[in-house]
Scaffold this motif. Structure first.
Motif, short mmCIF file in Angstrom:
data_model
loop_
_atom_site.label_atom_id
_atom_site.label_comp_id
_atom_site.label_asym_id
_atom_site.label_seq_id
_atom_site.Cartn_x
_atom_site.Cartn_y
_atom_site.Cartn_z
N SER A 27 0.82 -1.20 0.00
CA SER A 27 0.00 0.00 0.00
C SER A 27 0.87 1.26 0.00
N SER A 28 0.39 2.26 -0.68
CA SER A 28 0.96 3.59 -0.56
C SER A 28 -0.20 4.54 -0.31
N THR A 29 0.10 5.75 0.03
CA THR A 29 -0.94 6.71 0.37
C THR A 29 -1.96 6.80 -0.75
N GLY A 30 -3.24 6.68 -0.39
CA GLY A 30 -4.32 6.81 -1.36
C GLY A 30 -4.60 5.58 -2.20
N THR A 31 -4.06 4.42 -1.80
CA THR A 31 -4.32 3.20 -2.54
C THR A 31 -4.98 2.16 -1.65
N SER A 32 -5.58 1.18 -2.30
CA SER A 32 -6.23 0.08 -1.59
C SER A 32 -6.16 -1.15 -2.46
N PRO A 33 -6.06 -2.34 -1.86
CA PRO A 33 -6.13 -3.55 -2.68
C PRO A 33 -7.53 -3.72 -3.25
N VAL A 34 -7.60 -4.27 -4.45
CA VAL A 34 -8.88 -4.64 -5.06
C VAL A 34 -9.04 -6.13 -4.79
N PHE A 35 -10.04 -6.47 -3.98
CA PHE A 35 -10.31 -7.86 -3.62
C PHE A 35 -11.18 -8.50 -4.70
N ARG A 36 -10.83 -9.73 -5.09
CA ARG A 36 -11.52 -10.40 -6.19
C ARG A 36 -12.19 -11.69 -5.71
N PHE A 37 -13.43 -11.88 -6.14
CA PHE A 37 -14.21 -13.08 -5.87
C PHE A 37 -14.66 -13.70 -7.18
N PHE A 38 -14.89 -15.01 -7.17
CA PHE A 38 -15.44 -15.71 -8.33
C PHE A 38 -16.65 -16.52 -7.88
N ASN A 39 -17.74 -16.41 -8.62
CA ASN A 39 -18.95 -17.18 -8.36
C ASN A 39 -19.03 -18.28 -9.42
N PRO A 40 -18.71 -19.53 -9.07
CA PRO A 40 -18.72 -20.61 -10.07
C PRO A 40 -20.11 -20.95 -10.58
N GLN A 41 -21.15 -20.60 -9.83
CA GLN A 41 -22.51 -20.87 -10.30
C GLN A 41 -22.92 -19.95 -11.44
N SER A 42 -22.51 -18.68 -11.35
CA SER A 42 -22.88 -17.73 -12.40
C SER A 42 -21.74 -17.50 -13.39
N GLY A 43 -20.51 -17.87 -13.01
CA GLY A 43 -19.36 -17.62 -13.87
C GLY A 43 -18.89 -16.17 -13.83
N PRO A 62 -21.16 -18.01 0.80
CA PRO A 62 -20.09 -19.01 0.65
C PRO A 62 -19.87 -19.47 -0.79
N VAL A 63 -20.83 -19.23 -1.69
CA VAL A 63 -20.64 -19.62 -3.08
C VAL A 63 -19.53 -18.80 -3.74
N PHE A 64 -19.29 -17.58 -3.23
CA PHE A 64 -18.24 -16.74 -3.79
C PHE A 64 -16.88 -17.21 -3.28
N GLN A 65 -16.01 -17.55 -4.20
CA GLN A 65 -14.66 -17.99 -3.87
C GLN A 65 -13.75 -16.77 -3.84
N PHE A 66 -13.14 -16.52 -2.69
CA PHE A 66 -12.23 -15.39 -2.57
C PHE A 66 -10.93 -15.73 -3.29
N GLU A 67 -10.53 -14.89 -4.24
CA GLU A 67 -9.33 -15.13 -5.03
C GLU A 67 -8.16 -14.23 -4.64
N GLY A 68 -8.36 -13.41 -3.62
CA GLY A 68 -7.26 -12.57 -3.14
C GLY A 68 -7.30 -11.16 -3.70
N ASN A 69 -6.14 -10.50 -3.63
CA ASN A 69 -5.99 -9.14 -4.13
C ASN A 69 -5.61 -9.20 -5.60
N SER A 70 -6.38 -8.51 -6.43
CA SER A 70 -6.10 -8.50 -7.86
C SER A 70 -5.04 -7.48 -8.24
N TRP A 71 -5.11 -6.30 -7.65
CA TRP A 71 -4.17 -5.22 -7.91
C TRP A 71 -4.45 -4.14 -6.87
N TRP A 72 -3.68 -3.07 -6.91
CA TRP A 72 -3.93 -1.91 -6.04
C TRP A 72 -4.58 -0.82 -6.87
N ALA A 73 -5.62 -0.22 -6.33
CA ALA A 73 -6.34 0.85 -7.02
C ALA A 73 -6.25 2.13 -6.20
#
Length: 189
Positions: A27-43, A62-73
């Protein structure tokens, strides 16, 4: 490389494919991780910079699978950043992201199933040193959009998944390693 080797050594069913992209590693000032989820039922994928929303989704859906941080925004406007507007499609349950105010206004006016939620995060609106386009696809079968920074994945989707409509670049993100970045590895099972 340590995490890549750990996954390869611990989970033999997961095969290393490539470096998907490079993301800000801290992290740097003014940034945040973008958290990513995947829903295998809907794709569909879901993105948020809110740790509170991340935790709520993890415990409530619970259907949403947490995939971690995608990037910093960026968390605020300015410095060449553009707002990424987030919509919820009440018909499909998928989210849609756009950096275009004109597209946002068009969706609000003409697509009643799409409920405008808020600015999700801020992204780079144009090409700069060390960044690459994030490509957008639309799947009319699921009503969901798919985003990738990988040119190889873009080309694979275009040649193999014929139901995905290519929309072109949507925004720009860090794609090459450098100070403060780390490789995000792609595996498949």
């Amino acid at each position: 490389a340590g995490e890549r080797d750990f996954v390869s050594g611990t989970y033999p069913d997961f095969k290393y494919e490539s470096i998907a992209f490079y993301a800000m590693s801290g992290s740097s000032t003014g940034t945040s991780p973008v958290f990513r989820f995947f829903n295998p039922q809907s794709g569909a994928h879901f993105y948020t910079i809110s740790a509170t929303e991340r935790d709520f989704v993890r415990t409530t859906y619970p259907v949403f699978q947490f995939e971690g941080n995608s990037w910093w925004a960026q968390t605020t406007a300015g410095g060449g950043n553009t707002a990424m507007y987030r919509f919820y499609n009440s018909k499909t349950g998928a989210h849609f992201y756009t950096g275009s105010a004109a597209e946002r206004d068009f969706v609000i006016r003409t697509l009643p199933d799409f409920k405008y939620e808020s600015v999700a995060f801020y992204a780079m609106s144009g090409q700069a040193t060390g960044v690459s386009p994030v490509f957008r696809f639309y799947n009319p079968d699921s009503g969901a959009h798919f985003y990738t920074i990988s040119e190889a994945e873009r080309d694979y989707v275009r040649s193999t998944l014929v139901n995905f409509q290519y929309n072109g670049p949507s925004w720009w993100a860090q794609a090459a390693g450098g100070n403060g970045t780390a490789a995000v590895y792609r595996f498949y099972n």
